[in-house]
Design a protein around this motif. Structure first.
Motif, short mmCIF file in Angstrom:
data_model
loop_
_atom_site.label_atom_id
_atom_site.label_comp_id
_atom_site.label_asym_id
_atom_site.label_seq_id
_atom_site.Cartn_x
_atom_site.Cartn_y
_atom_site.Cartn_z
N LEU A 33 -6.16 -2.35 -2.09
CA LEU A 33 -5.92 -3.14 -2.83
C LEU A 33 -4.81 -2.15 -4.10
CD1 LEU A 33 -7.65 -5.52 -3.69
CD2 LEU A 33 -5.71 -5.56 -1.55
N GLY A 34 -5.15 -1.13 -3.74
CA GLY A 34 -3.88 -0.49 -5.01
C GLY A 34 -4.57 -0.36 -6.69
N LEU A 82 -17.70 3.92 2.87
CA LEU A 82 -17.43 3.58 4.73
C LEU A 82 -18.27 3.46 5.33
CD1 LEU A 82 -13.16 4.17 3.85
CD2 LEU A 82 -14.67 1.95 4.31
N GLU A 83 -18.71 5.09 5.61
CA GLU A 83 -19.63 5.22 6.60
C GLU A 83 -20.89 4.60 6.33
OE1 GLU A 83 -20.94 9.23 5.49
OE2 GLU A 83 -18.90 10.26 4.99
N PHE A 113 -11.13 -2.08 -1.69
CA PHE A 113 -10.96 -1.77 -3.03
C PHE A 113 -9.99 -1.56 -4.03
CE2 PHE A 113 -12.74 1.49 1.08
CZ PHE A 113 -14.24 2.06 -0.06
N ILE A 114 -10.23 -1.76 -5.36
CA ILE A 114 -9.41 -1.02 -6.33
C ILE A 114 -9.46 -0.30 -6.82
CG2 ILE A 114 -8.91 -2.46 -8.29
CD1 ILE A 114 -10.51 -4.69 -7.33
N GLY A 115 -8.19 0.17 -6.94
CA GLY A 115 -7.61 1.77 -7.46
C GLY A 115 -6.72 2.75 -6.48
N MET A 171 -15.37 -2.66 -4.74
CA MET A 171 -15.85 -1.15 -5.66
C MET A 171 -14.47 -1.43 -6.51
SD MET A 171 -16.51 2.66 -3.90
CE MET A 171 -16.76 3.75 -4.90
N VAL A 172 -13.99 -0.77 -7.40
CA VAL A 172 -13.29 -0.85 -8.49
C VAL A 172 -13.90 0.77 -8.36
CG1 VAL A 172 -11.76 -1.31 -10.80
CG2 VAL A 172 -13.47 -2.91 -9.32
#
Length: 360
Positions: free
Chosen positions: A242-243, A201-202, A216-218, A187-188
């Motif tokens: 991953l930021g 996530l849920e 997770f990217i961002g 997911m970006v």
């Protein structure tokens, strides 16, 4: 442009295309983080006005208005291209005052369905107020064009839909899709409203009986809360944060499934990037998303907060490699046919030329 987002990527790509085409380009933005962008290597000038912020703040907004007026007066551009609601409004006021043809690109109206009612009310009236100062309006989806007409924001002749488009992959970008312990979901999105990493996530926390990994990217203010959720639900071995990353093309190529859950959207560039990478997509059916994804063909659409169906669709794609491959191939072909950069660029340049010709 201190954070990565679809509107910012759009501006960067247009600026680079215009510069390479021989036009003189300057970007004026609020906060700016040079390491996130390729503007310096393309020798594109960037002017930062820190007072120009996303949230409404009367004092800072007046400062930003005055500072932008000074900048634009010195630059004397032929065209002022304004992007995003806040900067778009301030830019159009300055453009109107200085009598510079101004084109506004609505990446998603701030009065769209899903936005809190109070914010809808404020931005709807703000858009109506600055509309007379706008030469042309580009909407990135038909949904947004029709919404503007329904809310009587602007007349039909002022608006044109131009779907977002991105560059084709070069041979150097063709990367073999990696094998993981389980399918890799990506997911970006920035960790801010209206993105809904929490919903994903849920849903996944209730699907631990099947293999999957999640990237997770961002970045953003909501990230610590979600990191805490991952720790509390013993998902550390499956979920990675991953930021902000510059190698999104590579990361997408190593993934098997793309998910974007938002409460509202325009026409998300992140989904177009996923389609280019040949990924099936699960996304919320908001804004112009259904102009990108046909449900059951390129992936699946779900309504806002529909966690039960989200779980069903996740399980379906995570458990069926053949279905993932089929939908991923459909996505890539759809991208190649409708969402490449060159047609979007040429249409946008045509609107700029129309605006300039109108002034003359």
């Amino acid at each position: 442009m201190d954070k990565v987002g679809g509107a910012q990527k759009h501006v960067e790509a247009l600026a680079i295309g215009l510069k390479q085409d021989g036009h003189e380009v300057t970007i004026v933005t609020g906060l700016y983080e040079a390491s996130l962008w390729h503007l310096e290597e393309e020798q594109i000038s960037v002017i930062s006005i820190p007072a120009l912020q996303r949230a409404i703040h009367v004092t800072k907004d007046l400062q930003a208005l005055w500072q932008l007026r000074t900048v634009i007066k010195n630059l004397q551009p032929d065209i002022l291209a304004a992007h995003s609601s806040k900067a778009g409004a301030i830019g159009r006021i300055v453009g109107g005052y200085l009598r510079i043809p101004t084109v506004f690109t609505a990446h998603s109206w701030s009065f769209t369905d899903g936005v809190p009612p109070k914010k809808q009310f404020i931005y709807r009236h703000l858009e109506k107020a600055v509309q007379p100062l706008t030469t042309k309006i580009i909407t990135v989806s038909e949904y947004d064009r029709k919404l503007a007409l329904a809310k009587r924001i602007a007349p039909t002749h002022k608006m044109m839909t131009i779907h977002n488009g991105i560059e084709l992959l070069t041979e150097n970008n063709q990367i073999e899709r990696n094998r993981h312990e389980g399918p890799l979901i990506v997911m970006v999105a920035r960790f801010e409203v209206p993105k809904r990493q929490d919903l994903l996530l849920e849903a996944l926390s209730e699907l631990t009986d099947i293999p999957w990994q999640l990237h997770f990217i961002g970045d953003g203010s909501l990230r610590p809360l979600l990191e805490k959720y991952v720790a509390e639900h013993n998902l550390m071995g499956r979920v990675q944060f991953l930021g902000n990353r510059m190698d999104i093309t590579t990361l997408l190529a190593k993934s098997q499934l793309f998910v974007l859950l938002s409460d509202w959207e325009g026409l998300p560039i992140s989904i177009i990037e996923a389609m280019r990478a040949g990924l099936p997509v699960i996304a919320t059916n908001v804004g112009g998303v259904n102009e990108l994804i046909v449900d059951g063909e390129h992936g699946f659409l779900i309504e806002r907060n529909e966690k039960s169906l989200l779980k069903t669709r996740l399980r379906q794609l995570l458990s069926d490699e053949v279905l993932r491959a089929k939908m991923g191939n459909n996505s890539e072909r759809h991208f190649l046919r409708y969402f490449t950069f060159s047609p979007m660029y040429q249409k946008t340049l045509f609107v700029y030329e129309q605006a300039f010709a109108k002034k003359r």
